[in-house]
Design a protein around this motif. Structure first.
Motif, PDB file in Angstrom:
ATOM      1  N   ARG A 115     -34.313  56.004  30.999  1.00 10.50           N
ATOM      2  CA  ARG A 115     -35.524  56.533  31.647  1.00 10.50           C
ATOM      3  C   ARG A 115     -35.290  56.757  33.137  1.00 10.50           C
ATOM      4  N   LEU A 163     -36.057  65.568  35.797  1.00  9.22           N
ATOM      5  CA  LEU A 163     -37.368  66.203  35.682  1.00  9.22           C
ATOM      6  C   LEU A 163     -37.792  66.814  37.012  1.00  9.22           C
ATOM      7  N   GLN A 188     -43.357  68.873  36.211  1.00  8.98           N
ATOM      8  CA  GLN A 188     -43.475  67.881  35.147  1.00  8.98           C
ATOM      9  C   GLN A 188     -44.070  66.560  35.627  1.00  8.98           C
ATOM     10  N   HIS A 189     -44.976  66.633  36.596  1.00  9.18           N
ATOM     11  CA  HIS A 189     -45.534  65.387  37.129  1.00  9.18           C
ATOM     12  C   HIS A 189     -46.309  64.610  36.061  1.00  9.18           C
ATOM     13  N   ALA A 190     -46.928  65.290  35.096  1.00 10.26           N
ATOM     14  CA  ALA A 190     -47.653  64.576  34.039  1.00 10.26           C
ATOM     15  C   ALA A 190     -46.677  63.786  33.159  1.00 10.26           C
ATOM     16  N   ARG A 191     -45.553  64.377  32.838  1.00  9.38           N
ATOM     17  CA  ARG A 191     -44.549  63.663  32.027  1.00  9.38           C
ATOM     18  C   ARG A 191     -43.961  62.506  32.826  1.00  9.38           C
ATOM     19  N   ARG A 244     -46.356  59.719  32.628  1.00  2.00           N
ATOM     20  CA  ARG A 244     -46.333  59.061  31.304  1.00  2.00           C
ATOM     21  C   ARG A 244     -45.107  58.163  31.159  1.00  2.00           C
ATOM     22  N   GLU A 245     -43.952  58.663  31.584  1.00  2.94           N
ATOM     23  CA  GLU A 245     -42.724  57.858  31.508  1.00  2.94           C
ATOM     24  C   GLU A 245     -42.838  56.624  32.402  1.00  2.94           C
ATOM     25  N   GLU A 266     -46.488  56.112  38.576  1.00  2.00           N
ATOM     26  CA  GLU A 266     -47.496  56.591  37.629  1.00  2.00           C
ATOM     27  C   GLU A 266     -48.727  57.121  38.364  1.00  2.00           C
TER      28      GLU A 266
END
Length: 125
Positions: free
Chosen positions: A50, A57, A62-65, A68-69, A93
């Motif tokens: 991760r 990324l 891809q800030h939403a992903r 989530r990560e 987050e």
């Protein structure tokens, strides 16, 4: 699998200890030594992957992903008592949508250092 090994960056987020020793003992009481050891091995592997993923990324796209990560990392790190790593993941987050690229890279460096510190504090054996 690649292990992340870095020296703490200047200004590393050190408000929290790298590891809360009682957390793993509590997990052992709940699921046993073998189960806890297996789950912790998966945590180390997934966390390493991760941390590497974050660098691939696009923060802008891809800030939403990323959030989530970071949420998943925060939860897993908290389960094992890796307090500093969990706190940094929470920060990522909550701020992924508003971070600048330099801030994002700096936070990733701090997360790498927290990961390395947590690994270094693990009991050997």
């Amino acid at each position: 699998m690649f292990d992340v090994t870095v020296a703490p960056a200047p200004g590393t987020f050190n408000a929290e200890p790298a590891r809360e020793p009682g957390a793993y003992a509590a997990l052992v009481r709940e699921i046993g030594e073998d189960g806890a050891g297996e789950v912790r091995a998966v945590f180390w592997s997934e966390t390493c992957a991760r941390l590497q993923l974050f660098r691939t990324l696009s923060l802008a796209q891809q800030h939403a992903r990323i959030a989530r990560e970071a949420h998943s990392l925060k939860s897993a790190a908290g389960t094992f008592g890796y307090v500093r790593l969990a706190a940094l993941a929470l920060r990522l987050e909550k701020t992924a949508a508003t971070l600048g690229d330099a801030e994002f890279r700096g936070l990733l460096e701090q997360m790498d250092a927290a990961y390395a510190a947590a690994r270094a504090q693990e009991p050997q054996g």
